[in-house]
Design a protein around this motif. Structure first.
Motif, PDB file in Angstrom:
ATOM      1  N   SER A 115       1.060  -0.968   0.336  1.00 14.25           N
ATOM      2  CA  SER A 115      -0.036  -0.010  -0.084  1.00 14.25           C
ATOM      3  C   SER A 115       0.837   1.366   0.052  1.00 14.25           C
ATOM      4  N   LYS A 116       2.256   1.699  -0.143  1.00  9.75           N
ATOM      5  CA  LYS A 116       3.040   1.806   0.140  1.00  9.75           C
ATOM      6  C   LYS A 116       4.285   2.387  -1.373  1.00  9.75           C
ATOM      7  N   ALA A 117       3.464   0.656  -2.705  1.00  9.78           N
ATOM      8  CA  ALA A 117       3.524   0.925  -3.730  1.00  9.78           C
ATOM      9  C   ALA A 117       3.592   1.383  -4.734  1.00  9.78           C
ATOM     10  N   PHE A 118       4.140   2.557  -5.035  1.00  9.53           N
ATOM     11  CA  PHE A 118       2.991   3.284  -6.312  1.00  9.53           C
ATOM     12  C   PHE A 118       3.339   2.543  -7.578  1.00  9.53           C
ATOM     13  N   LEU A 119       2.080   2.652  -8.249  1.00  5.19           N
ATOM     14  CA  LEU A 119       2.170   2.196  -9.758  1.00  5.19           C
ATOM     15  C   LEU A 119       2.269   3.360 -10.634  1.00  5.19           C
ATOM     16  N   ASP A 120       1.032   4.003 -10.478  1.00  7.87           N
ATOM     17  CA  ASP A 120       0.861   4.941 -10.965  1.00  7.87           C
ATOM     18  C   ASP A 120       1.011   6.832  -9.665  1.00  7.87           C
ATOM     19  N   PHE A 121       1.878   7.185 -10.346  1.00 11.54           N
ATOM     20  CA  PHE A 121       2.468   8.082  -9.728  1.00 11.54           C
ATOM     21  C   PHE A 121       1.130   9.625  -9.388  1.00 11.54           C
ATOM     22  N   GLN A 122       1.324   9.637 -10.764  1.00 15.67           N
ATOM     23  CA  GLN A 122      -0.082  11.237 -10.327  1.00 15.67           C
ATOM     24  C   GLN A 122      -0.846  11.119 -10.075  1.00 15.67           C
ATOM     25  N   ASN A 123      -1.216   9.937 -10.061  1.00 14.41           N
ATOM     26  CA  ASN A 123      -2.740   9.365  -9.699  1.00 14.41           C
ATOM     27  C   ASN A 123      -2.867   8.949  -8.467  1.00 14.41           C
ATOM     28  N   ASP A 124      -1.262   8.341  -7.875  1.00 15.77           N
ATOM     29  CA  ASP A 124      -1.703   7.363  -6.500  1.00 15.77           C
ATOM     30  C   ASP A 124      -2.322   6.525  -6.522  1.00 15.77           C
TER      31      ASP A 124
ATOM     32  N   ALA B  14      -4.248   9.467 -15.713  1.00 16.79           N
ATOM     33  CA  ALA B  14      -3.726  10.902 -15.441  1.00 16.79           C
ATOM     34  C   ALA B  14      -3.047  11.572 -16.630  1.00 16.79           C
ATOM     35  N   THR B  15      -2.493  12.352 -16.518  1.00 19.31           N
ATOM     36  CA  THR B  15      -2.668  12.786 -17.210  1.00 19.31           C
ATOM     37  C   THR B  15      -0.956  12.700 -19.094  1.00 19.31           C
ATOM     38  N   ASP B  16      -0.033  11.792 -17.718  1.00 20.16           N
ATOM     39  CA  ASP B  16       0.607  10.431 -18.027  1.00 20.16           C
ATOM     40  C   ASP B  16       0.272   9.522 -18.459  1.00 20.16           C
ATOM     41  N   GLN B  17      -1.227   9.504 -18.927  1.00 17.03           N
ATOM     42  CA  GLN B  17      -1.704   8.403 -19.294  1.00 17.03           C
ATOM     43  C   GLN B  17      -1.041   7.023 -19.540  1.00 17.03           C
ATOM     44  N   GLY B  18      -0.273   6.613 -18.255  1.00 15.13           N
ATOM     45  CA  GLY B  18       0.036   5.166 -17.786  1.00 15.13           C
ATOM     46  C   GLY B  18       1.534   4.995 -18.512  1.00 15.13           C
ATOM     47  N   LYS B  19       2.249   6.407 -18.833  1.00 12.86           N
ATOM     48  CA  LYS B  19       3.360   5.827 -19.494  1.00 12.86           C
ATOM     49  C   LYS B  19       4.726   4.824 -18.872  1.00 12.86           C
ATOM     50  N   LEU B  20       4.405   5.108 -17.697  1.00 15.73           N
ATOM     51  CA  LEU B  20       5.173   4.321 -16.473  1.00 15.73           C
ATOM     52  C   LEU B  20       4.513   3.700 -16.428  1.00 15.73           C
TER      53      LEU B  20
END
Lengths: 1003, 107
Positions: free
Chosen positions: A521-530, A559-565
């Motif tokens: 629960s602290k490992a982020f997949l999508d940083f911008q959308n948490d 999010a605005t990066d559309q999941g690139k990462l």
């Protein structure tokens, strides 16, 4: 801490300093810096707050894929939110502000959300804010809107200029790295017209950061030669700062060029939207590094390994002095080596694989760097910056083996080809097990009008991650593109590119493999959308098995990066939770643009007055000089009324009506559609188009006609004039001329092509003036030239001649019930004719009137208006216009439909007139009549008001309405609720209020 | 954005230069037709995944209507031809057959 270091920085000019501000604080950087590198060089790693939990964030990338470092750039009318600091080039005077925090970036109350994150899981909003309904509008939504959101919308109109640009090429190459340059060289040398796009300011791509040998020499030598050769070719165009934004059907591509964002004082357009037509597209768009999913992977100072390398190599800045590298592949060792060679500390490389035996790990070990295999990060310690990393076994559950103090973490989870442009138009992907990524499936490309694939990938965008393979792949792509557009490419050897060989990547989707809930629960997949690992797992558990559903439920990749990462890591977690494989889960849909493009660029120059040009009548100038209150009518502007000093708009309208009914009024009716229909079969054709019989109309006579769709619904009306045996002038509504003309052409060309008929839309060739009122004839007679007496020109008659020396077509038709002539003159005479009428009519009290007076006068006569009394569901019979529907004709458009049972129901909505009980009360337009209750116990609607006015002629309110079975309700009193406890009562009456016998018009 | 060729004036243009007019070769049912025939004429469309015949108008060009044979799945264009026909011309059928050997014209 983050700082400018002494070595590296090939893109910056250390000899010069430039000033910029960040949240009002004055800072300096160097020419060549990005905003992100300049901030890192100034000791600022914290650059923003996340969307949902307001967690402190620093940049995680160094390029266009950046999800965290979003800022507002510029000020006032030049302000733009949500710009990525990693791609914003620094210039003197740049003003940047961080966003999504309050009261400040450093101290943010929204971060309380993070402490509550346990109670904000995936789908929280959907689950929580369900009821009561009213609470959503008044409580939940305002609060959520205030707390959420990214940057603030600009408050002023955009002061910048934008434009479109069109280009036609044989081969478009997207990406100016090694692969793109080689592909462009191959296609260019073969003779194809080539356009090469590079989204950054620099050609070379990763060659600028990484050590590659090409043909036995450092890559810089090849790079300089390649660029020089391309620049020397007349058939090749290179554009930097231009992104290939989207690929569309049949080789249509949009390009987004940023012309002045990097300049302090710029003139000319800011952005340019290129609309490119090309036969072949080579996408040399490279690959993006994936993060690793470990607890605290979002703490400022944790970065992608290659991004960290870029900051050191390209800009001479580092987010920290002691960097822990964590990886599942060999490439990240390059970062460790680069840091070490730059004099920075790398306390340990954590390699999740069981062994690290390739040349890059060996080189790292030789430099004295500690390498731990089979290890990973249990957790990153630190809040606003990295303080330490806790090490664990990758295979375990996260038991901390050792804590290593550090101030930066470089992570690498492998590389994913940038497949967006390939996929925009349907190119399919295949899962590459060995490299653990989706790559384009070359056998299933998007296809063009010939059925051939028109997108070819090159280099690492194909999945060829190693330099040697990428160069070969790119050369082949460029040659293939050239050959497919008809040129003969080279057959010689492509250059040989060499970098250190790499051992295979080992997929790591969660670190450690058995991470506890607390870690997940602290490992982020999508940083911008948490979105965290635990959120995607929860979505799977709750049944969101389709990737498209899971995406929307968790907001992963939205999010605005559309999941690139985040996309691949998220898919992997979803697949694992569902007990299936990644290729079976599949990807979400890739949609253009690749990264956000400005709204200004999309609008181009189409703003303000030229957003949609206004059509103006030939008499428009007079209206404009005489206080016209304008009303938009279709694409036209027409005078609603001419308001005099001291008058209200309503008073002006009433004055115009009274004068027209007493003396004489003038209406500029030039906007009415005029379609000339001519030919031996013209009468036969119009019999099919109109519901009325037009073939029986005599030359020199006019007839009001109706047009129905094939569904039987009325869609346009107007007066048809038979000019001669074989030619008719069809008047249409002002808004309907283009549509009716197209409608006629459609039937002529596609159904009744045997008919010999020509049509021509002559709407703008003629000005038309309605001369209306008891003194209309007197006025025309004063002009001289034509006999307009009742005997010579009776009601519904037509004559052609001259009035006051101006060629004129005179139609004795009336839309007001008064004695009325509509006079068509060539458009160029329109203003002169109008002026002449005003001059000669002064003694008669002539007065122009606008569209509102026209509307009121027609309503007083019970004449319908297309769009008021019709709405696409109304038949001529519903409007008591059955007399205009021929019973004799075998066929006309709509005839069959009008025989359907529903069209002849007695209780259809039918046109009635309404007289309110209180003559001063005017019914609101669209008010509903109610009677009884419906199946839910609510008042039942039985119809609605279609036209409603105060009639100065009748000195009372009048209205028309469509009411269920209205024809049989004459004399009934209907109730119109118009607000809380307020009801207007009106009696059903004949819709003809004024001069029922029609005596005034036939004099 | 599709690239189409108008068979009347010969110009090849962007999709935005043209106006789409739905399925081609519909047979008009007028007065005297059954309810079923009339309903199908008004509302029933094939909407195939594959070979499709469409009406297009060269709206911002010569203004003429024409027909296009096109694959809705691959966006391949087999040819454009006159709107003044109620059947698919032979040369268009051949062009489709060359690319889709299994395709059979609808009866």
């Amino acid at each position: 801490m983050s700082t400018r270091i002494q070595s590296g920085g090939r893109l910056i000019d250390r000899s010069r300093k430039i000033g910029f501000t960040f949240n009002g604080q004055r800072l300096t950087g160097h020419p060549g810096d990005t905003l992100a590198s300049a901030l890192l060089g100034s000791g600022q790693v914290l650059m923003g707050r996340s969307f949902k939990y307001h967690r402190p964030r620093g940049p995680v990338g160094a390029g266009s894929e950046e999800p965290n470092a979003l800022m507002g750039l510029g000020q006032g009318a030049h302000f733009e939110p949500n710009q990525r600091a990693t791609v914003a080039e620094l210039h003197d005077g740049l003003a940047a502000t961080s966003q999504n925090h309050w009261p400040s970036l450093d101290m943010d109350v929204g971060a309380l959300n993070a402490a509550m994150s346990r109670f904000f899981p995936a789908g929280f909003y959907y689950k929580t804010f369900m009821a009561p309904r009213s609470a959503w509008k008044h409580v939940f939504e305002p609060v959520i809107r205030k707390a959420a959101g990214l940057g603030k919308a600009p408050t002023q109109p955009d002061a910048d200029r934008y434009e479109y640009f069109y280009a036609y090429v044989d081969v478009l190459v997207v990406g100016g790295g090694m692969a793109g340059l080689q592909a462009a060289l191959e296609a260019g040398r073969a003779g194809a017209r080539v356009l090469l796009l590079e989204q950054t300011a620099h050609l070379g791509g990763r060659l600028l950061s990484d050590e590659v040998e090409i043909d036995g020499q450092p890559s810089d030598i090849w790079l300089a030669a390649a660029v020089a050769e391309l620049q020397g070719m007349d058939n090749v165009t290179i554009r930097t700062r231009m992104m290939g934004a989207g690929v569309y059907d049949h080789g249509y591509v949009t390009g987004y060029e940023r012309l002045t964002d990097h300049l302090e004082n710029a003139t000319g357009p800011r952005h340019r939207l290129w609309r490119i037509r090309t036969d072949r597209i080579v996408t040399a768009t490279g690959a993006i590094e994936r993060p690793l999913s470990f607890a605290g992977n979002d703490v400022p100072g944790v970065m992608l390994a290659a991004a960290l390398r870029d900051y050191v190599t390209l800009y001479g800045v580092t987010p920290g002095d002691r960097t822990v590298v964590v990886t599942n592949n060999d490439d990240a060792y390059r970062t460790a080596i680069a840091l070490k060679l730059a004099g920075l500390e790398v306390p340990v490389i954590l390699d999740a694989r069981d062994a690290a035996i390739g040349p890059l790990p060996r080189q790292a070990r030789d430099l004295g760097i500690r390498v731990e295999v089979g290890k990973g990060v249990a957790s990153v310690k630190g809040g606003k910056k990295v303080e330490a990393v806790e090490i664990c076994s990758q295979a375990g559950e996260g038991t901390v083996l050792e804590t290593i103090p550090c101030d930066a973490v470089a992570m690498s989870g492998g590389w994913s080809p940038v497949v967006h442009l390939w996929s925009h138009c349907g190119g399919k992907l295949v899962w590459d097990v060995d490299q653990a990524h989706f790559r384009p499936d070359a056998s299933r490309p998007p296809t063009d009008h010939n059925g051939a694939g028109y997108v070819i990938t090159a280099g690492s965008a194909s999945g060829a991650l190693l330099s040697g393979d990428a160069m070969q792949d790119a050369a082949a792509a460029g040659r293939r593109a050239a050959a497919e557009v008809g040129f003969i490419p080279s057959e010689g050897d492509a250059p040989t590119a060499m970098a250190e060989p790499e051992e295979p990547v080992q997929p790591v989707w969660m670190m450690p493999a058995g991470a506890s809930y607390k870690l997940r629960s602290k490992a982020f997949l999508d940083f911008q959308n948490d979105v965290k690992v635990s959120d995607v797992q929860l979505a799977a558990q709750e049944g969101f098995e389709s990737v498209e559903h899971a995406k929307r439920y968790t907001t992963l990749g939205m999010a605005t990066d559309q999941g690139k990462l985040s996309n691949i890591n998220g898919l992997a977690v979803l697949a694992d939770s569902l007990g299936t494989t990644i290729p079976q889960v599949g990807t979400t849909t890739f949609r253009p643009p690749y990264t956000p493009i400005s709204m200004g660029a999309i609008a181009g120059e189409a703003r303000g007055a030229i957003f949609k040009p206004t059509r103006k009548s030939p008499i428009d100038g007079w209206h404009d000089e005489n206080d016209a209150v304008w009303e938009p009518v279709a694409d036209w502007r027409r005078p609603y009324t001419y308001r005099r000093a001291g008058e209200t708009t309503e008073q002006a309208v009433h004055r115009e009506i009274r004068n027209t009914r007493t003396n004489v009024g003038l209406l500029d009716a030039s906007t009415l559609g005029k379609i000339l229909v001519k030919g031996p079969d013209a009468a036969k054709f119009l019999d099919l188009i109109y519901t009325n019989m037009m073939s029986s109309l005599k030359p020199g006579r006019c007839r009001y006609g109706l047009m129905c769709t094939e569904n039987g619904f009325l869609f346009d009306d107007g007066v048809v004039v038979r000019l001669s045996e074989d030619s008719f002038l069809c008047h249409t509504t002002s808004g309907g001329s283009d549509g009716v003309h197209a409608w006629m052409e459609e039937w002529l060309q596609t159904e009744w092509w045997d008919l010999e008929v020509f049509t021509s839309n002559v709407t703008e060739q003629f000005a038309q003036v309605a001369v209306v009122g008891p003194k209309a004839r007197q006025l025309l007679e004063s002009l001289g030239g034509m006999d307009v007496s009742k005997e010579a020109l009776s009601f519904m008659g037509y004559a052609e001649g001259e009035l006051g020396g101006i060629p004129a077509r005179v139609f004795r038709i009336s839309f007001s019930g008064e004695l009325s002539y509509e006079i068509g003159v060539p458009a160029s005479y329109g203003r002169a004719f109008w002026d002449m009428l005003l001059e000669k009519g002064a003694a008669l009290g002539v007065m122009p009137y606008g569209t509102e007076a026209l509307h009121v006068m027609r309503a007083e006569k019970g004449f319908i208006m297309i769009g008021d009394e019709t709405d696409g569901t109304v038949t001529p019979h519903d409007l008591a216009l059955g007399w205009a529907v021929s019973k004799k004709k075998e066929d006309f458009i709509g005839k069959r439909a009008l025989q359907r049972p529903d069209m002849i129901r007695a209780d259809r909505k039918q046109l009635v007139g309404l007289a309110t009980e209180d003559p001063a009360t005017v019914l609101p337009d669209g008010a509903h009549a109610v009677a009884g209750v419906n199946e839910y116990g609510d008042p039942k609607t039985i119809g609605h008001v279609t036209s409603t006015y105060f009639s100065p002629t009748m000195e009372r309110s009048i209205a028309m309405a469509l009411i269920d079975g209205g024809a049989g309700r004459m004399g009934e009193v209907l109730e119109f609720p118009v607000g809380k406890d307020s009801v207007i009562r009106a009696t059903v009456v004949d819709p003809v209020f004024y001069d029922k016998a029609g005596e005034r018009q036939d004099v | 954005m599709l690239r189409l060729t108008c068979p009347v004036c010969g110009a090849t243009g962007e999709e935005t230069e043209f106006h789409a007019g739905g399925e081609a070769h519909l047979k008009r049912f007028g007065p005297g037709s059954t309810d079923e025939d009339f309903r199908d004429y008004l509302f029933q469309r094939q909407n195939p995944r594959g070979v499709h015949f469409e009406r297009w108008r060269h709206q911002y060009g010569c203004g003429k209507w024409f027909h296009v044979a096109r694959c809705t799945q691959t966006l391949e264009v087999f040819g454009s031809y006159t709107a003044q026909t109620s059947t698919v011309p032979d040369h268009i059928q051949s062009a489709i057959k060359a690319r889709r050997p299994d395709w059979e014209p609808a009866q």
